[in-house]
Enzyme design. Structure first.
Site, PDB file in Angstrom:
ATOM      1  N   ARG A   1     -32.144  34.011 -23.570  1.00 26.34           N
ATOM      2  CA  ARG A   1     -30.738  34.314 -23.825  1.00 26.34           C
ATOM      3  C   ARG A   1     -30.572  35.321 -24.952  1.00 26.34           C
ATOM      4  NH1 ARG A   1     -28.342  28.592 -24.827  1.00 26.34           N
ATOM      5  NH2 ARG A   1     -26.508  29.845 -25.399  1.00 26.34           N
ATOM      6  N   ASP A  22     -31.787  23.819 -21.719  1.00 24.69           N
ATOM      7  CA  ASP A  22     -30.646  23.474 -22.559  1.00 24.69           C
ATOM      8  C   ASP A  22     -29.423  23.121 -21.721  1.00 24.69           C
ATOM      9  OD1 ASP A  22     -32.034  23.899 -24.913  1.00 24.69           O
ATOM     10  OD2 ASP A  22     -31.365  25.975 -25.126  1.00 24.69           O
ATOM     11  N   ARG A  44     -37.822  22.010 -20.860  1.00 23.91           N
ATOM     12  CA  ARG A  44     -36.665  21.204 -21.269  1.00 23.91           C
ATOM     13  C   ARG A  44     -35.461  22.136 -21.436  1.00 23.91           C
ATOM     14  NH1 ARG A  44     -39.591  17.675 -25.930  1.00 23.91           N
ATOM     15  NH2 ARG A  44     -40.654  19.662 -26.210  1.00 23.91           N
TER      16      ARG A  44
END
Length: 282
Positions: free
Chosen positions: A205, A55, A53
């Site tokens: 990230r 972002d 899923r």
């Protein structure tokens, strides 16, 4: 009800993420809207499930989802029909394959691979705007590789985990971080290739943002190990923006799609699954 696996590519910029949301555009919503034009079940609210899923702003070249249809389709025709109805959204169905009823795009996945693109140059990004994270000055790739080595293996990744992460445990096994440098007009593009069975929310990230600090000379490589050991979000480097992040491959056994001649990203995800026979994330 026949079940089909879908290999999906998309640009994440126009979407609030993969997951369907009532008041914002999503990749899942775009695919389900296309399916609703082909299948009564989706017109009545049926859903698809995906391997990851992603972002808002995150892209994919190898996302995998599965859909249960009310009638059998030729895989090629289903892919063509979906691509027609997906226009003009920046979403494409790359492949369709029939799968067994027990196949689940998320829970059957054995490994996932991500690539992060970081552009270092003074001139603004033009053709890749929204598809790379840009910094102004060149980075030390060898220093970033040295820092990345501290993260390989099974660790508590609390430092590199979003505060809103819903995973039951911060313990993950990171199988691979490869960092490559590529000359581009006016600068250098650094690509971070990461592979694991699964990732925490914002883990990639957070790792790339931390390694950029190492490459810029603001952190010594050993500080990455100290940040990991701290098990504190405060010890993490900056979380980089989503623009440069791509879900590039998901591995299964067996793989639902025939391998493409240059499908290195799927191979990365498959390789990530191999070491976990003795050490699986729960």
């Amino acid at each position: 009800m026949p079940r089909y696996a879908l290999k999906i590519e998309y640009e994440g910029g126009p979407f609030a993420g993969w997951q369907a949301q009532a008041d914002q555009p999503s990749v899942q919503g775009a695919v389900e809207t296309a399916l609703a034009r082909l299948d009564p079940g989706f017109a009545e609210g049926a859903r698809i499930a995906a391997a990851g899923r992603t972002d808002a702003g995150v892209h994919a070249t190898g996302q995998v989802a599965h859909a249960d249809m009310q009638r059998a389709w030729d895989p090629f025709r289903l892919g063509e029909a979906l691509n027609w109805h997906l226009k003009p959204a920046p979403v494409a169905i790359l492949a369709v394959a029939p799968v067994d009823d027990d196949f689940h795009a998320r829970f059957s996945a054995l490994g996932r691979a991500y690539t992060f693109r970081l552009l270092a140059r003074r001139a603004p990004a033009t053709l890749d705007r929204g598809r790379v994270w840009q910094v102004l000055n060149p980075l030390d790739a060898d220093a970033m590789r040295e820092g990345a080595r501290h993260l390989i293996g099974r660790h508590d990744f609390t430092t590199f985990r979003s505060s809103i992460c819903q995973a039951k445990s911060p313990v993950k096994t990171l199988d691979r971080i490869d960092i490559t440098a590529h000359a581009v007009p006016g600068g250098t593009e650094y690509r971070f290739h990461l592979a694991a069975r699964s990732f925490l929310h914002n883990q990639v990230r957070s790792i790339v943002g931390t390694l950029e600090r190492v490459g810029a000379g603001a952190w010594p490589p050993a500080r990455v190990a100290e940040a990991l050991a701290a098990r504190s979000r405060a010890a993490c480097g900056p979380v980089c923006p989503p623009d440069g992040l791509y879900l590039t491959g998901v591995s299964y056994d067996p793989m639902p799609f025939p391998p493409a001649p240059d499908d290195a990203d799927a191979s990365d995800a498959a390789d990530a699954a191999a070491p976990r026979a003795a050490c699986r994330d729960e």
